[in-house]
Design an enzyme around this catalytic site. Sequence first.
Site, PDB file in Angstrom:
ATOM      1  N   CYS A  13       0.847  -1.192   0.000  1.00  0.00           N
ATOM      2  CA  CYS A  13       0.000   0.000   0.000  1.00  0.00           C
ATOM      3  C   CYS A  13       0.882   1.242   0.000  1.00  0.00           C
ATOM      4  CB  CYS A  13      -0.941   0.006   1.203  1.00  0.00           C
ATOM      5  SG  CYS A  13      -0.077   0.095   2.784  1.00  0.00           S
ATOM      6  N   CYS A  16       3.450   1.602   2.743  1.00  0.00           N
ATOM      7  CA  CYS A  16       4.700   0.865   2.498  1.00  0.00           C
ATOM      8  C   CYS A  16       5.639   1.703   1.636  1.00  0.00           C
ATOM      9  CB  CYS A  16       4.412  -0.456   1.799  1.00  0.00           C
ATOM     10  SG  CYS A  16       3.417  -1.618   2.752  1.00  0.00           S
ATOM     11  N   CYS A  79      48.021 -12.815 -11.745  1.00  0.00           N
ATOM     12  CA  CYS A  79      48.329 -12.970 -10.326  1.00  0.00           C
ATOM     13  C   CYS A  79      47.161 -12.467  -9.503  1.00  0.00           C
ATOM     14  CB  CYS A  79      49.609 -12.212  -9.956  1.00  0.00           C
ATOM     15  SG  CYS A  79      49.428 -10.418 -10.158  1.00  0.00           S
ATOM     16  N   CYS A  82      45.955  -8.904 -10.030  1.00  0.00           N
ATOM     17  CA  CYS A  82      45.017  -8.720 -11.153  1.00  0.00           C
ATOM     18  C   CYS A  82      43.582  -8.944 -10.682  1.00  0.00           C
ATOM     19  CB  CYS A  82      45.348  -9.694 -12.278  1.00  0.00           C
ATOM     20  SG  CYS A  82      46.960  -9.437 -13.052  1.00  0.00           S
ATOM     21  N   ASP A 481       7.337  26.553 -34.243  1.00  0.00           N
ATOM     22  CA  ASP A 481       8.435  26.949 -35.117  1.00  0.00           C
ATOM     23  C   ASP A 481       8.071  26.487 -36.530  1.00  0.00           C
ATOM     24  OD1 ASP A 481      11.177  27.732 -35.841  1.00  0.00           O
ATOM     25  OD2 ASP A 481      11.423  25.579 -36.143  1.00  0.00           O
ATOM     26  N   ASP A 683      12.110  22.025 -33.228  1.00  0.00           N
ATOM     27  CA  ASP A 683      12.993  20.889 -33.493  1.00  0.00           C
ATOM     28  C   ASP A 683      14.462  21.260 -33.526  1.00  0.00           C
ATOM     29  OD1 ASP A 683      12.997  22.306 -35.937  1.00  0.00           O
ATOM     30  OD2 ASP A 683      13.538  20.461 -37.009  1.00  0.00           O
ATOM     31  N   ASP A 687      15.609  26.506 -31.025  1.00  0.00           N
ATOM     32  CA  ASP A 687      14.305  26.458 -30.363  1.00  0.00           C
ATOM     33  C   ASP A 687      14.426  26.091 -28.879  1.00  0.00           C
ATOM     34  OD1 ASP A 687      12.936  26.978 -32.767  1.00  0.00           O
ATOM     35  OD2 ASP A 687      13.037  24.860 -33.325  1.00  0.00           O
TER      36      ASP A 687
END
Length: 794
Positions: A13, A16, A79, A82, A481, A683, A687
Amino acid sequence: MHEFELSISGMTCAACAGRVERALQKVPAVSAAGVNLASEKARVSAPGDAAPALAEAVTAAGYRVAEAEHDLALSGMSCANCAGRIEKALRAVPGVLAAEVNLASERARIRTLAAVETQALIAAVEAAGYGAQDRRAEDERSAPARQGMPWEHLELTLALLLTAPLILPMLLAPFGWHLMPPAWLQFLLATPVQFIVGARFYRGAWHALRARSGNMDVLVALGTSAAYGLSLYLWLVKDSPHLYFETAAMVIALVRLGKYLETRAKRRTGAALRALEALRPESARRLDAAGQEEEVALNRLRLGDRLQLRPGERIPADGRILQGESQVDEALLTGESRPVAKGPGDEVVGGAINGEGNLQIEVTVLGGETVLAGIIRLVEDAQATKAPIQQLVDRISRVFVPVVVSLALVTLLGWLLSGHPLEPSLLAAVAVLVIACPCALGLATPAALMAGTGVAARHGILIKDAETLERAQGITTVVFDKTGTLTAGQLRLCQLATAPGIEEADLLSLAGSLQRGSEHPLAAAVLRACRDRGLDTPPAQDIRALPGRGLQGSWQGRALLLGNARLLAEQQLDAGPLVEAARAWEDQGLTLSWLLEGGGQPRVLGLLAFGDALRPGAAAAIAQLRRDGIDSWLLTGDNRGSARQVAAALGITQWEAGVLPADKAALVARLQATRGGVAMVGDGLNDAPALAAAELGIAMGSGTAAARHAAGITLLQEDPRQVVAALDIARRTQRKIRQNLFWAFIYNVIGLPLAALGLLDPVYAGAAMAFSSVSVLANALLLGRWRPSGDLPS
């Protein structure tokens, strides 16, 4: 700071969700945390190494964080140092909870949050200087909900089977059939329901109480325990024939049935997102240097790989076509129902379906940077955000359970003090506990948000966040635009005029020869016109640009010049009758190019006029906005003639031309001051300021990244009618949120007084509580039937 996504199970709920959110906010260095009950996910801004602390905080609050285990095969180690270096690199990846590297077996086992991708781990190992490959694609723990479903079914079946003998006599009693089982059988039927099927309520209540909080589990556990305990008392102490085992059992069965239906409905609200995620194919056919095919997992792809695509296959990654032609179906990505023709050099996106042709593509984008990943991320971000009204709901949910428990105690004491016996007094208090559930409140906003943004995404409309939906309600003016939005943004040859004695085909062919190889928009328009007419354009020689004027070259010994009016004036040539045509076309907003011949006898050969075509859906979009009572404005940096022509063709009466980028934002601000809510549609990079300044920024998906980032809504189709569709689905989603909140509140507003007055049996209270969440989700799912209306694109 890093943006973490945590998949959380165990929430029932809004209380929670609130408790998890507060637990996450208490983690040191967390700057923001939000929990979505419907999607069962949390978004947290915290340092990159905070994942273990975040998971621990959620666990301490009594919930579970979905995890994933990754198994990598390593190479290049020599080794123990690494191994230690790789471990350190892996643990630095945001979302990693633990990492262990085995030098002997050259394997790494990593435990992460479910959202962490294997590719990110491989990249970290490679950045440390070693090699890595995924050994096991599937996650063992990434889908706890699916793993838990068989037990969910078993519990629900058990509850319904054991409760049926108790329900049947209640249904037959009004008809004179009194067949209630004996007390011992009622006890045997109700006890497994109470303590096996209902065990999750006790666990949830215990975690909530330990966290000094309350949730639905507390209410159900208290209410059913009271009814069950009263039945034991009446049976064993009072030897009364009137018991209430069936009440406790039926409440648990009904609540569990409601949660089961709720879970199924919640999965449907996220169906659109899962459909997008399912677009990723599991493997790809990669071509080696010799051209041989090799099937590889997606996480083994690298930039520059060549992939082979057969008809009907999904494209594995974003790329560019090297060979072949086909029709590509991008419907689930952009909402565009018609396949798009693609050929060599064209871009393709991962998740799209190849049509009838064989294609060979080069991988250009991988992982989280692909178009599909970006769409999924936008949809996830939108579904993870909270609408402003949800903040109020959260505050109500936080105090809801304590208030209900207090009201139940007041009800019990009130009935007892008024002289009523214990049984009806306790049953009234139980009904109060059971009818009140904050689940519906917590689901009201996110369920509608998930359904609305999901169906919008299926139609190529990406909504950034919940706040965008709210801002869309008050839009009274839409500012467009011109170039790339209402027009295609692609110049085309509109008019052609020749001097006496010159053929149109010769004029166009000469202009094309001069501009072969040029990337200038005017050159592209000329060459396109030549191709359409089937004209040859043999390359000219000695091409040289004339800055600010045009270019010059030679063809078969003839000196040619192509450029603007400044070039014509510079050559001091008389255009004769072409002057009138030039003046008329300039008034129409067309761009002019003069083709001249130099040398011993300079002369004007002809005139070419270029314009930008209107997008097919532009006029319909403006007309629909007008019918919806929304004003349209045209804004452009082009000349007045061009703006006037476009505005007249579309029926726009209000326009501004020659507007600089900074002035676009100023105009939007001015309109906001006088007209209220303003939406800006654009776009381009220029703009972006206006998109950010407007109440609602709407970016065309084909535009620049700056425009998309500044906008609240991104349209994947290059169709202005999508603007109308976006405003429509935003309004409908916001309406669903308000409807859901009404239904969530009305159950409690009506049910609580009835329960307190003893007019509501606990069984019916349990049914109403379960139905409240289901009805809220069902109402939200109605958004899935939305389609753009009228002549809008679908």
